[in-house]
Design a protein around this motif. Structure first.
Motif, PDB file in Angstrom:
ATOM      1  N   PHE A  93      78.351  15.016  68.075  1.00 35.26           N
ATOM      2  CA  PHE A  93      77.556  15.945  68.874  1.00 35.26           C
ATOM      3  C   PHE A  93      78.170  17.334  68.894  1.00 35.26           C
ATOM      4  CE2 PHE A  93      76.623  17.922  72.991  1.00 35.26           C
ATOM      5  CZ  PHE A  93      75.237  17.980  72.922  1.00 35.26           C
ATOM      6  N   GLU A  94      79.503  17.409  68.822  1.00 34.91           N
ATOM      7  CA  GLU A  94      80.178  18.703  68.861  1.00 34.91           C
ATOM      8  C   GLU A  94      79.838  19.560  67.647  1.00 34.91           C
ATOM      9  OE1 GLU A  94      81.534  15.851  69.426  1.00 34.91           O
ATOM     10  OE2 GLU A  94      82.160  15.954  71.543  1.00 34.91           O
ATOM     11  N   TYR A  95      79.537  18.937  66.514  1.00 33.13           N
ATOM     12  CA  TYR A  95      79.208  19.700  65.308  1.00 33.13           C
ATOM     13  C   TYR A  95      77.919  20.493  65.512  1.00 33.13           C
ATOM     14  CZ  TYR A  95      77.884  20.698  60.482  1.00 33.13           C
ATOM     15  OH  TYR A  95      77.492  21.331  59.331  1.00 33.13           O
ATOM     16  N   TYR A  96      76.896  19.874  66.115  1.00 35.68           N
ATOM     17  CA  TYR A  96      75.610  20.540  66.320  1.00 35.68           C
ATOM     18  C   TYR A  96      75.602  21.395  67.574  1.00 35.68           C
ATOM     19  CZ  TYR A  96      74.156  17.255  62.737  1.00 35.68           C
ATOM     20  OH  TYR A  96      74.065  16.541  61.572  1.00 35.68           O
ATOM     21  N   GLN A  97      76.547  21.164  68.479  1.00 36.19           N
ATOM     22  CA  GLN A  97      76.604  21.960  69.691  1.00 36.19           C
ATOM     23  C   GLN A  97      76.929  23.410  69.393  1.00 36.19           C
ATOM     24  OE1 GLN A  97      79.446  20.487  72.521  1.00 36.19           O
ATOM     25  NE2 GLN A  97      78.687  21.769  74.190  1.00 36.19           N
ATOM     26  N   GLN A  98      77.710  23.665  68.360  1.00 31.86           N
ATOM     27  CA  GLN A  98      78.091  25.028  68.029  1.00 31.86           C
ATOM     28  C   GLN A  98      76.903  25.858  67.556  1.00 31.86           C
ATOM     29  OE1 GLN A  98      80.695  25.158  64.599  1.00 31.86           O
ATOM     30  NE2 GLN A  98      79.698  23.410  63.645  1.00 31.86           N
ATOM     31  N   PHE A  99      75.857  25.224  67.031  1.00 30.71           N
ATOM     32  CA  PHE A  99      74.687  25.961  66.563  1.00 30.71           C
ATOM     33  C   PHE A  99      73.738  26.324  67.698  1.00 30.71           C
ATOM     34  CE2 PHE A  99      75.952  23.329  62.867  1.00 30.71           C
ATOM     35  CZ  PHE A  99      76.279  24.358  62.008  1.00 30.71           C
ATOM     36  N   PHE A 100      73.971  25.839  68.904  1.00 30.13           N
ATOM     37  CA  PHE A 100      73.162  26.198  70.066  1.00 30.13           C
ATOM     38  C   PHE A 100      73.934  27.089  71.029  1.00 30.13           C
ATOM     39  CE2 PHE A 100      71.129  22.459  68.374  1.00 30.13           C
ATOM     40  CZ  PHE A 100      69.773  22.708  68.559  1.00 30.13           C
ATOM     41  N   ASP A 101      75.147  27.449  70.668  1.00 33.54           N
ATOM     42  CA  ASP A 101      75.972  28.329  71.494  1.00 33.54           C
ATOM     43  C   ASP A 101      75.760  29.760  71.024  1.00 33.54           C
ATOM     44  OD1 ASP A 101      77.761  29.395  73.219  1.00 33.54           O
ATOM     45  OD2 ASP A 101      79.558  28.642  72.208  1.00 33.54           O
ATOM     46  N   ILE A 102      74.758  30.426  71.584  1.00 26.06           N
ATOM     47  CA  ILE A 102      74.393  31.768  71.157  1.00 26.06           C
ATOM     48  C   ILE A 102      73.880  32.543  72.357  1.00 26.06           C
ATOM     49  CG2 ILE A 102      72.040  31.081  70.522  1.00 26.06           C
ATOM     50  CD1 ILE A 102      72.192  33.142  68.258  1.00 26.06           C
ATOM     51  N   GLU A 103      74.127  33.841  72.353  1.00 24.64           N
ATOM     52  CA  GLU A 103      73.694  34.708  73.435  1.00 24.64           C
ATOM     53  C   GLU A 103      72.222  35.079  73.262  1.00 24.64           C
ATOM     54  OE1 GLU A 103      75.496  35.408  75.993  1.00 24.64           O
ATOM     55  OE2 GLU A 103      77.361  34.505  75.247  1.00 24.64           O
ATOM     56  N   THR A 104      71.588  35.447  74.389  1.00 24.17           N
ATOM     57  CA  THR A 104      70.164  35.772  74.363  1.00 24.17           C
ATOM     58  C   THR A 104      69.891  37.031  73.547  1.00 24.17           C
ATOM     59  OG1 THR A 104      69.924  34.787  76.565  1.00 24.17           O
ATOM     60  CG2 THR A 104      68.144  36.210  75.809  1.00 24.17           C
ATOM     61  N   HIS A 105      70.765  38.021  73.660  1.00 28.70           N
ATOM     62  CA  HIS A 105      70.514  39.268  72.925  1.00 28.70           C
ATOM     63  C   HIS A 105      70.655  39.068  71.423  1.00 28.70           C
ATOM     64  CE1 HIS A 105      74.816  40.138  72.056  1.00 28.70           C
ATOM     65  NE2 HIS A 105      75.038  39.490  73.184  1.00 28.70           N
ATOM     66  N   HIS A 106      71.467  38.104  70.996  1.00 26.26           N
ATOM     67  CA  HIS A 106      71.545  37.813  69.566  1.00 26.26           C
ATOM     68  C   HIS A 106      70.232  37.212  69.055  1.00 26.26           C
ATOM     69  CE1 HIS A 106      76.222  37.569  69.812  1.00 26.26           C
ATOM     70  NE2 HIS A 106      75.782  38.809  69.646  1.00 26.26           N
ATOM     71  N   VAL A 107      69.653  36.308  69.845  1.00 29.27           N
ATOM     72  CA  VAL A 107      68.352  35.729  69.459  1.00 29.27           C
ATOM     73  C   VAL A 107      67.288  36.811  69.400  1.00 29.27           C
ATOM     74  CG1 VAL A 107      66.576  34.063  70.109  1.00 29.27           C
ATOM     75  CG2 VAL A 107      68.986  33.490  70.434  1.00 29.27           C
ATOM     76  N   ARG A 108      67.301  37.714  70.368  1.00 26.17           N
ATOM     77  CA  ARG A 108      66.318  38.798  70.377  1.00 26.17           C
ATOM     78  C   ARG A 108      66.473  39.698  69.161  1.00 26.17           C
ATOM     79  NH1 ARG A 108      67.421  40.398  74.981  1.00 26.17           N
ATOM     80  NH2 ARG A 108      68.870  42.085  74.468  1.00 26.17           N
ATOM     81  N   GLU A 109      67.701  40.019  68.807  1.00 22.14           N
ATOM     82  CA  GLU A 109      67.935  40.862  67.630  1.00 22.14           C
ATOM     83  C   GLU A 109      67.454  40.176  66.359  1.00 22.14           C
ATOM     84  OE1 GLU A 109      72.041  41.702  67.603  1.00 22.14           O
ATOM     85  OE2 GLU A 109      71.982  43.119  69.300  1.00 22.14           O
ATOM     86  N   ARG A 110      67.674  38.887  66.262  1.00 21.41           N
ATOM     87  CA  ARG A 110      67.260  38.171  65.049  1.00 21.41           C
ATOM     88  C   ARG A 110      65.749  38.044  64.967  1.00 21.41           C
ATOM     89  NH1 ARG A 110      72.028  33.440  64.874  1.00 21.41           N
ATOM     90  NH2 ARG A 110      73.756  34.948  64.716  1.00 21.41           N
ATOM     91  N   ILE A 111      65.081  37.871  66.099  1.00 14.56           N
ATOM     92  CA  ILE A 111      63.615  37.817  66.081  1.00 14.56           C
ATOM     93  C   ILE A 111      63.046  39.164  65.653  1.00 14.56           C
ATOM     94  CG2 ILE A 111      61.575  37.591  67.536  1.00 14.56           C
ATOM     95  CD1 ILE A 111      63.046  35.464  69.131  1.00 14.56           C
ATOM     96  N   ILE A 112      63.574  40.229  66.219  1.00 17.23           N
ATOM     97  CA  ILE A 112      63.099  41.565  65.838  1.00 17.23           C
ATOM     98  C   ILE A 112      63.406  41.846  64.369  1.00 17.23           C
ATOM     99  CG2 ILE A 112      63.363  44.035  66.273  1.00 17.23           C
ATOM    100  CD1 ILE A 112      63.954  43.360  69.188  1.00 17.23           C
ATOM    101  N   GLY A 113      64.580  41.440  63.918  1.00 19.03           N
ATOM    102  CA  GLY A 113      64.930  41.655  62.520  1.00 19.03           C
ATOM    103  C   GLY A 113      64.049  40.880  61.555  1.00 19.03           C
ATOM    104  N   SER A 114      63.543  39.725  61.978  1.00 16.01           N
ATOM    105  CA  SER A 114      62.644  38.950  61.110  1.00 16.01           C
ATOM    106  C   SER A 114      61.239  39.518  61.079  1.00 16.01           C
ATOM    107  CB  SER A 114      62.590  37.496  61.593  1.00 16.01           C
ATOM    108  OG  SER A 114      61.979  37.407  62.872  1.00 16.01           O
ATOM    109  N   MET A 115      60.878  40.309  62.093  1.00 14.82           N
ATOM    110  CA  MET A 115      59.537  40.911  62.130  1.00 14.82           C
ATOM    111  C   MET A 115      59.498  42.302  61.523  1.00 14.82           C
ATOM    112  SD  MET A 115      58.103  39.844  65.901  1.00 14.82           S
ATOM    113  CE  MET A 115      57.823  38.133  66.358  1.00 14.82           C
ATOM    114  N   VAL A 116      60.640  42.963  61.481  1.00  9.57           N
ATOM    115  CA  VAL A 116      60.691  44.335  60.966  1.00  9.57           C
ATOM    116  C   VAL A 116      61.712  44.375  59.827  1.00  9.57           C
ATOM    117  CG1 VAL A 116      60.963  46.768  61.558  1.00  9.57           C
ATOM    118  CG2 VAL A 116      60.201  45.138  63.296  1.00  9.57           C
ATOM    119  N   PRO A 117      61.326  43.967  58.644  1.00 10.54           N
ATOM    120  CA  PRO A 117      62.272  43.989  57.519  1.00 10.54           C
ATOM    121  C   PRO A 117      62.486  45.408  57.004  1.00 10.54           C
ATOM    122  CG  PRO A 117      60.128  43.239  56.779  1.00 10.54           C
ATOM    123  CD  PRO A 117      60.022  43.415  58.270  1.00 10.54           C
ATOM    124  N   TRP A 118      63.701  45.670  56.538  1.00 13.53           N
ATOM    125  CA  TRP A 118      64.035  46.951  55.950  1.00 13.53           C
ATOM    126  C   TRP A 118      64.496  46.739  54.517  1.00 13.53           C
ATOM    127  CZ3 TRP A 118      62.829  51.325  58.459  1.00 13.53           C
ATOM    128  CH2 TRP A 118      62.655  51.247  59.846  1.00 13.53           C
TER     129      TRP A 118
END
Length: 309
Positions: free
Chosen positions: A78-103
């Protein structure tokens, strides 16, 4: 030279000096000796002071950070997959915006993931898209048949299962196939960029975020609006995928480059067009009997008579 009555001058107690003079073989005990002895006993018994323990943990963390290596648990824990859910909210927001606005010349993995992929964002994006497709499809069907005689609205819960199968299969099976292909090509050709399986899943999961607002627009019964939103979503999502995986295949054989990029774009297009056609197809218009052609009326009457006999 200090005076004899100086209060800050070191003085010996006469009584202690006389006792030591009387019995020179006596043993003297000081507080410092007791503390040192107790500390040696704790160390010998295996007890480590809390301060030393914290310093040791801090030094281990500093060594791990400086070396650039991170302790990873086995993938079946379980510890292996737990690290992939340990992320801050602003990082998720940046990645969503980056996926919608490609440069141009902006690799999604290098700019936003920074070797730290997550499954939190892709999981909730896929789940939200599944329910958005199912709910919007039911609402679109209801609005398309509203006001027609002999129509009774029944929610189609099967659309949730079909949408979940399509979305999660695309978000997991396609990255798995692409990861295996890139791994195989890396063994065949040298100097090719390689991505991990979790990084590819992360890219595909975030690339689906643009389809959520597009699906909401599909509720409106305008075909031109639906197809325009599909084209915009396809261009944005496809651009993120192409610019991300282009460095991984640009040094490969030209035929392999064309095949890989074409497969990425075609699969993305099939997902979007397939969801639109299946869940948001234009409802069939019912032709009243009085306005139907005479041949159709005769055929329907003949079929009914044959069935009754």
């Amino acid at each position: 030279m200090a005076s004899a009555n100086d209060p800050f001058q070191f003085q010996e107690f006469e009584e202690a000096a006389s006792l030591l003079e009387a019995d020179r073989d006596a043993t003297t005990i000081t507080i410092d000796d007791e503390d040192t002895k107790a500390e040696k006993q704790r160390i010998a018994a295996g007890f480590i002071p809390d301060g030393d323990d914290e310093d040791r943990l801090a030094s281990d963390d500093k060594t791990e950070l400086l070396s650039g290596q991170k302790k990873s648990a086995p993938f079946w824990t379980f510890e292996y997959y737990q690290q992939f859910f340990d992320i801050e909210t602003h990082h998720v927001r940046e990645r969503i915006i980056g996926s919608m606005v490609p440069w141009p010349r902006k690799n999604f993995i290098h700019v936003y993931l920074r070797r730290n992929p997550d499954l939190y964002g892709p999981f909730w994006i896929c789940t939200t898209l599944v329910f958005a497709i199912a709910i919007s499809g039911n609402i679109s069907t209801f609005l398309g048949k509203l006001g027609k005689p002999n129509y009774k609205y029944t929610p189609e819960f099967g659309k949730v299962t079909i949408a979940a199968t399509a979305i999660f299969s695309y978000a997991w099976l396609v990255p798995l196939a692409l990861w295996g292909f890139l791994l195989w090509r890396n063994n065949k050709a040298m100097n090719l960029v390689t991505y991990s399986f979790m990084e590819i899943i992360c890219v595909y999961g975030y690339s689906l975020a643009i389809y959520i607002p597009a699906v909401v627009l599909w509720i409106l019964p305008y075909e031109w609006l639906r197809w325009c939103s599909i084209m915009v979503a396809l261009c944005l999502s496809g651009s993120v995928l192409v610019m991300t995986f282009w460095p991984a295949v640009r040094d490969d054989h030209p035929k392999m480059i064309i095949a890989t990029m074409s497969a990425i774009v075609v699969l993305n297009t099939l997902l979007a067009v397939g969801c639109k056609v299946y869940f948001f197809s234009k409802p069939e218009t019912l032709i009243p009997v009085e306005h139907a052609p005479a041949a159709e009326v005769i055929k329907t009457t003949h079929a009914a008579a044959t069935h009754s006999t």
